[in-house]
Design an enzyme around this catalytic site. Structure first.
Site, PDB file in Angstrom:
ATOM      1  N   GLU A   1      40.161  21.017  74.451  1.00  0.00           N
ATOM      2  CA  GLU A   1      39.930  21.826  75.647  1.00  0.00           C
ATOM      3  C   GLU A   1      39.542  23.251  75.262  1.00  0.00           C
ATOM      4  O   GLU A   1      40.255  23.897  74.491  1.00  0.00           O
ATOM      5  CB  GLU A   1      41.196  21.899  76.508  1.00  0.00           C
ATOM      6  CG  GLU A   1      41.636  20.591  77.121  1.00  0.00           C
ATOM      7  CD  GLU A   1      42.805  20.782  78.085  1.00  0.00           C
ATOM      8  OE1 GLU A   1      43.078  19.848  78.856  1.00  0.00           O
ATOM      9  OE2 GLU A   1      43.441  21.855  78.076  1.00  0.00           O
ATOM     10  N   CYS A   2      38.440  23.722  75.767  1.00  0.00           N
ATOM     11  CA  CYS A   2      38.035  25.119  75.688  1.00  0.00           C
ATOM     12  C   CYS A   2      38.095  25.666  74.253  1.00  0.00           C
ATOM     13  O   CYS A   2      37.174  25.454  73.478  1.00  0.00           O
ATOM     14  CB  CYS A   2      38.872  25.965  76.642  1.00  0.00           C
ATOM     15  SG  CYS A   2      38.094  27.528  77.125  1.00  0.00           S
ATOM     16  N   GLY A   3      39.170  26.365  73.874  1.00  0.00           N
ATOM     17  CA  GLY A   3      39.263  26.882  72.512  1.00  0.00           C
ATOM     18  C   GLY A   3      39.187  25.783  71.477  1.00  0.00           C
ATOM     19  O   GLY A   3      38.604  25.965  70.398  1.00  0.00           O
TER      20      GLY A   3
ATOM     21  N   TYR B   1      37.500  23.013  71.897  1.00  0.00           N
ATOM     22  CA  TYR B   1      36.065  22.660  71.944  1.00  0.00           C
ATOM     23  C   TYR B   1      35.284  23.577  71.010  1.00  0.00           C
ATOM     24  O   TYR B   1      34.449  23.123  70.212  1.00  0.00           O
ATOM     25  CB  TYR B   1      35.614  22.818  73.396  1.00  0.00           C
ATOM     26  CG  TYR B   1      34.190  22.478  73.754  1.00  0.00           C
ATOM     27  CD1 TYR B   1      33.402  21.610  73.011  1.00  0.00           C
ATOM     28  CD2 TYR B   1      33.631  23.022  74.921  1.00  0.00           C
ATOM     29  CE1 TYR B   1      32.106  21.300  73.395  1.00  0.00           C
ATOM     30  CE2 TYR B   1      32.336  22.715  75.313  1.00  0.00           C
ATOM     31  CZ  TYR B   1      31.571  21.857  74.543  1.00  0.00           C
ATOM     32  OH  TYR B   1      30.288  21.553  74.930  1.00  0.00           O
TER      33      TYR B   1
ATOM     34  N   SER C   1      35.425  19.690  75.862  1.00  0.00           N
ATOM     35  CA  SER C   1      34.756  20.399  76.950  1.00  0.00           C
ATOM     36  C   SER C   1      35.521  21.677  77.253  1.00  0.00           C
ATOM     37  O   SER C   1      36.580  21.948  76.681  1.00  0.00           O
ATOM     38  CB  SER C   1      34.691  19.523  78.216  1.00  0.00           C
ATOM     39  OG  SER C   1      35.956  19.444  78.822  1.00  0.00           O
TER      40      SER C   1
END
Length: 466
Positions: free
Chosen positions: A329-331, A333, A433
């Site tokens: 997730e996010c970081g 990713y 993502s």
């Protein structure tokens, strides 16, 4: 079936962001702790950073209350379970009292109504006198279903200032429960995503200063009396289901990766996962696990250290090559990309499972609630299934010149605008993502991930021995 429970509780809201809610709630929790009062804290919305200050102050994990990320019945059950045995439950709001997603979804007011909890409004009284009472009156009358029962005044300049504002507010029938004097030492350091995370801060020093400065300026007895006025709550009955451990999932957790909801991780455990923490910053290899979860955080502040830990990078690459299920997730990713370009324009090689370049930008790239529809089967969901989540990031992905256009993981629709765009990366065993999800609101995704991890373990010929 429902159960009736009674939990002393209140919501501490603000007129807007930046009025001092987190500082005041942290000071209140520290004061309760020092007096032996058991307080369970909560944060409205998808915030990861503010709850860290609550946890440090109270000594108990803070939980998020978000009616977009999880259904209301699950939210109520989680609230009841985590507040059980506590003397008081303190809920910190998000932004202003009536602010949230479109149509007020997941606003502080909506959570206060759901919990049937009295509200204490934090007001910045700097450069204002009796006008503060007019502001409070407007908030009190805006929604009669919200019980605004008290006020905490912040940024008070003098005794006479405090007396003037207090008298004006109490004339409209709202009790002043605290008055905090201006003090520059109470400012918590910030960066591009908000407050500096507790894990990177001198937490004990910061909280000691906050407690020393404001504990004596809050009416603890009056606050407890107000919390006790909250009536019974009807909570959906939830049968206890025995858990059979069937897979181990590694969870990246350190200064670079710290964005996890405690209840979300607990859902993975409910589905049969044993969670094993590891540090991409300091550990040299992945632990012996059947799947890996890379949460969000601030990898952009630790790019050199992450990039130089070659043994860990190689360990992750090897695990991915073997088919280990991974969610990022996010970081996370960002970390799994080929390179990350810093705010200063310097390139840092990362894991390289995703062929994109991740570039840090000066301006916010996305913030808000989203719905993500899977473009194909992945380790969290099947094609066409929908996940609810939240995005908040300053980076963006840039396809490398030698790469072919990739099949996105999701079609991501912004709740506020309805705009839909492709996003994320997925292959047989990796899903990455910008989407932050809460497994309490996406239990099928949690089960699917643990299923994939169990299948991988079995394909490797291992039986779970936990």
């Amino acid at each position: 079936m429902t159960d009736k429970i009674r939990i002393p509780r209140l919501v501490i809201a603000g007129t807007q962001s930046g009025v001092g809610k987190t500082t005041i709630v942290s000071g209140l929790l520290a004061a309760f702790r020092n007096k032996g009062i058991k307080a369970q804290s909560y944060k409205v919305g998808p915030d990861y950073i503010d709850p860290g200050y609550h946890t440090a102050a109270s000594g108990r994990p803070c939980h998020n209350l978000d009616s977009w990320l999880m259904p209301e019945d699950r939210l109520l059950s989680m609230f009841a379970a985590t507040a059980q045995g506590m003397d008081v439950a303190i809920v910190e709001g998000v932004m202003g009292l009536f602010d949230g997603g479109s149509d007020g979804v997941a606003s502080t007011a909506s959570i206060a109504r759901l919990l049937k909890a009295p509200v204490v409004l934090v007001v910045n009284a700097r450069s204002a006198g009796e006008s503060v009472a007019a502001v409070v009156l407007g908030f009190k009358q805006y929604d009669p279903e919200v019980c605004l029962a008290g006020v905490i005044l912040n940024q008070i300049g003098s005794d006479s200032h405090q007396q003037m504002v207090t008298e004006a507010v109490e004339r409209i029938g709202v009790k002043v429960l605290g008055a905090i004097r201006r003090d520059e030492k109470l400012k918590v350091p910030e960066r591009h995503l908000g407050l500096l995370p507790v894990i990177e801060n001198e937490t004990e020093t910061v909280l000691a200063e906050i407690h020393a400065a404001i504990a004596g300026q809050l009416g603890l007895s009056a606050i407890m009396e107000l919390a006790a006025t909250a009536g019974d709550l009807s909570i959906p009955s939830a049968p206890t289901v025995p858990v059979r451990r069937r897979a181990r999932i590694g969870v990246a957790q350190d200064e670079a990766f710290s964005f996890y909801y405690p209840e979300s991780l607990r859902v993975l455990e409910e589905m049969g996962a044993e969670l094993v923490l590891f540090s991409p910053l300091r550990d040299r290899e992945l632990p012996a696990v059947d799947g890996v979860l890379f949460g969000g955080g601030f990898p952009e502040m630790f790019l050199a250290q992450l990039s130089e830990n070659h043994l860990m990078l190689n360990s992750i690459r090897s695990a991915a090559k073997k088919g280990t299920p991974m969610v990022a997730e996010c970081g996370g990713y960002m970390y799994l990309c080929r390179n990350v370009e810093s705010f200063e324009g310097q390139l840092y090689p990362m894991v390289g499972l995703i062929p994109d370049l991740c570039r840090m930008e000066k301006r916010l790239q996305a913030v808000g609630y989203v719905e993500a529809t899977a473009c194909a089967d992945n380790v969290l969901c099947f094609e066409g299934e929908l996940l609810r989540g939240h995005e908040f990031h300053f980076s963006r992905m840039i396809s490398t010149e030698d790469g072919q256009p990739m099949q996105p993981a999701f079609q991501v629709r912004k709740k506020r605008t309805g705009i839909s765009t492709p996003g994320g990366f997925a292959n047989k065993n990796l899903l990455a993502s910008y989407l932050h999800i809460h497994f309490a609101g996406n239990p099928k995704a949690a089960r699917r991930f643990v299923d994939c991890c169990q299948e991988f373990r079995q394909a490797e010929g291992d039986e779970f021995d936990g």
